[in-house]
Design a protein around this motif. Sequence first.
Motif, PDB file in Angstrom:
ATOM      1  N   ILE A   1      -7.968 -21.389  45.816  1.00 40.31           N
ATOM      2  CA  ILE A   1      -8.537 -20.406  44.899  1.00 40.31           C
ATOM      3  C   ILE A   1      -7.899 -20.602  43.538  1.00 40.31           C
ATOM      4  O   ILE A   1      -6.668 -20.653  43.418  1.00 40.31           O
ATOM      5  CB  ILE A   1      -8.289 -18.974  45.417  1.00 40.31           C
ATOM      6  CG1 ILE A   1      -9.119 -18.727  46.674  1.00 40.31           C
ATOM      7  CG2 ILE A   1      -8.610 -17.943  44.335  1.00 40.31           C
ATOM      8  CD1 ILE A   1      -8.945 -17.369  47.295  1.00 40.31           C
TER       9      ILE A   1
ATOM     10  N   VAL B   1      -6.173 -12.304  47.482  1.00 41.50           N
ATOM     11  CA  VAL B   1      -6.689 -13.306  46.545  1.00 41.50           C
ATOM     12  C   VAL B   1      -5.611 -13.739  45.553  1.00 41.50           C
ATOM     13  O   VAL B   1      -5.463 -14.932  45.269  1.00 41.50           O
ATOM     14  CB  VAL B   1      -7.944 -12.776  45.819  1.00 41.50           C
ATOM     15  CG1 VAL B   1      -8.393 -13.721  44.735  1.00 41.50           C
ATOM     16  CG2 VAL B   1      -9.066 -12.545  46.823  1.00 41.50           C
TER      17      VAL B   1
ATOM     18  N   ALA C   1      -3.243 -16.018  47.310  1.00 45.58           N
ATOM     19  CA  ALA C   1      -3.879 -17.318  47.542  1.00 45.58           C
ATOM     20  C   ALA C   1      -3.893 -18.147  46.252  1.00 45.58           C
ATOM     21  O   ALA C   1      -3.703 -19.368  46.289  1.00 45.58           O
ATOM     22  CB  ALA C   1      -5.296 -17.123  48.067  1.00 45.58           C
ATOM     23  N   ASP C   2      -4.073 -17.476  45.129  1.00 49.45           N
ATOM     24  CA  ASP C   2      -4.043 -18.165  43.837  1.00 49.45           C
ATOM     25  C   ASP C   2      -2.650 -18.715  43.539  1.00 49.45           C
ATOM     26  O   ASP C   2      -2.508 -19.721  42.853  1.00 49.45           O
ATOM     27  CB  ASP C   2      -4.480 -17.211  42.720  1.00 49.45           C
ATOM     28  CG  ASP C   2      -4.511 -17.879  41.365  1.00 49.45           C
ATOM     29  OD1 ASP C   2      -5.211 -18.899  41.215  1.00 49.45           O
ATOM     30  OD2 ASP C   2      -3.810 -17.382  40.446  1.00 49.45           O
TER      31      ASP C   2
ATOM     32  N   THR D   1      -2.171 -19.137  54.420  1.00 54.46           N
ATOM     33  CA  THR D   1      -2.703 -18.012  55.185  1.00 54.46           C
ATOM     34  C   THR D   1      -1.590 -17.334  55.980  1.00 54.46           C
ATOM     35  O   THR D   1      -1.502 -16.103  56.014  1.00 54.46           O
ATOM     36  CB  THR D   1      -3.833 -18.491  56.121  1.00 54.46           C
ATOM     37  OG1 THR D   1      -4.882 -19.041  55.315  1.00 54.46           O
ATOM     38  CG2 THR D   1      -4.396 -17.359  56.950  1.00 54.46           C
TER      39      THR D   1
ATOM     40  N   ARG E   1     -10.580 -14.298  51.782  1.00 53.81           N
ATOM     41  CA  ARG E   1     -10.485 -15.521  50.962  1.00 53.81           C
ATOM     42  C   ARG E   1     -11.849 -16.194  50.885  1.00 53.81           C
ATOM     43  O   ARG E   1     -12.304 -16.587  49.815  1.00 53.81           O
ATOM     44  CB  ARG E   1      -9.468 -16.495  51.553  1.00 53.81           C
ATOM     45  CG  ARG E   1      -8.031 -16.099  51.284  1.00 53.81           C
ATOM     46  CD  ARG E   1      -7.072 -17.089  51.846  1.00 53.81           C
ATOM     47  NE  ARG E   1      -7.204 -18.373  51.129  1.00 53.81           N
ATOM     48  CZ  ARG E   1      -6.397 -19.394  51.306  1.00 53.81           C
ATOM     49  NH1 ARG E   1      -5.412 -19.319  52.164  1.00 53.81           N
ATOM     50  NH2 ARG E   1      -6.571 -20.504  50.637  1.00 53.81           N
ATOM     51  N   ARG E   2     -12.498 -16.305  52.033  1.00 50.74           N
ATOM     52  CA  ARG E   2     -13.812 -16.949  52.085  1.00 50.74           C
ATOM     53  C   ARG E   2     -14.840 -16.152  51.268  1.00 50.74           C
ATOM     54  O   ARG E   2     -15.627 -16.739  50.515  1.00 50.74           O
ATOM     55  CB  ARG E   2     -14.254 -17.091  53.539  1.00 50.74           C
ATOM     56  CG  ARG E   2     -15.453 -17.990  53.702  1.00 50.74           C
ATOM     57  CD  ARG E   2     -15.671 -18.377  55.143  1.00 50.74           C
ATOM     58  NE  ARG E   2     -14.706 -19.433  55.474  1.00 50.74           N
ATOM     59  CZ  ARG E   2     -14.119 -19.571  56.657  1.00 50.74           C
ATOM     60  NH1 ARG E   2     -14.379 -18.737  57.627  1.00 50.74           N
ATOM     61  NH2 ARG E   2     -13.283 -20.553  56.872  1.00 50.74           N
TER      62      ARG E   2
END
Length: 103
Positions: free
Chosen positions: A8, A38, A41-42, A47, A65-66
């Motif tokens: 991401i 998010v 993840a950035d 995970t 995330r997806r």
Amino acid sequence: MSKPLPTIRLTSYEKKALNRIINKRTSPQGMVKRSRIVLLADEKKSTDEIMQLLSISRTAVVKWRRNFIEKRLDGLKDAPRPGRTPIYDQRGKRSVKEGTLLI
């Protein structure tokens, strides 16, 4: 083993929007948690790391995330729910409002 999720990369606008959600005291907690997923993840967190940091399931992390990857900020919103079936149709609502309900 499942395939890895794409990374991401947030724009500055998206980062500001997600941080605004997190810092706003009236934000729904579900939206706050999704925003944190998010943002982490950035930051290139895996995970597993996100699961441990936020104490949530793998399924939740992967799902949000997806969703973000597919729909960006709109992907973090709650899906509409069906709710209760209306008792009155439009004609019934009008007659109740006017006080002319026939039983």
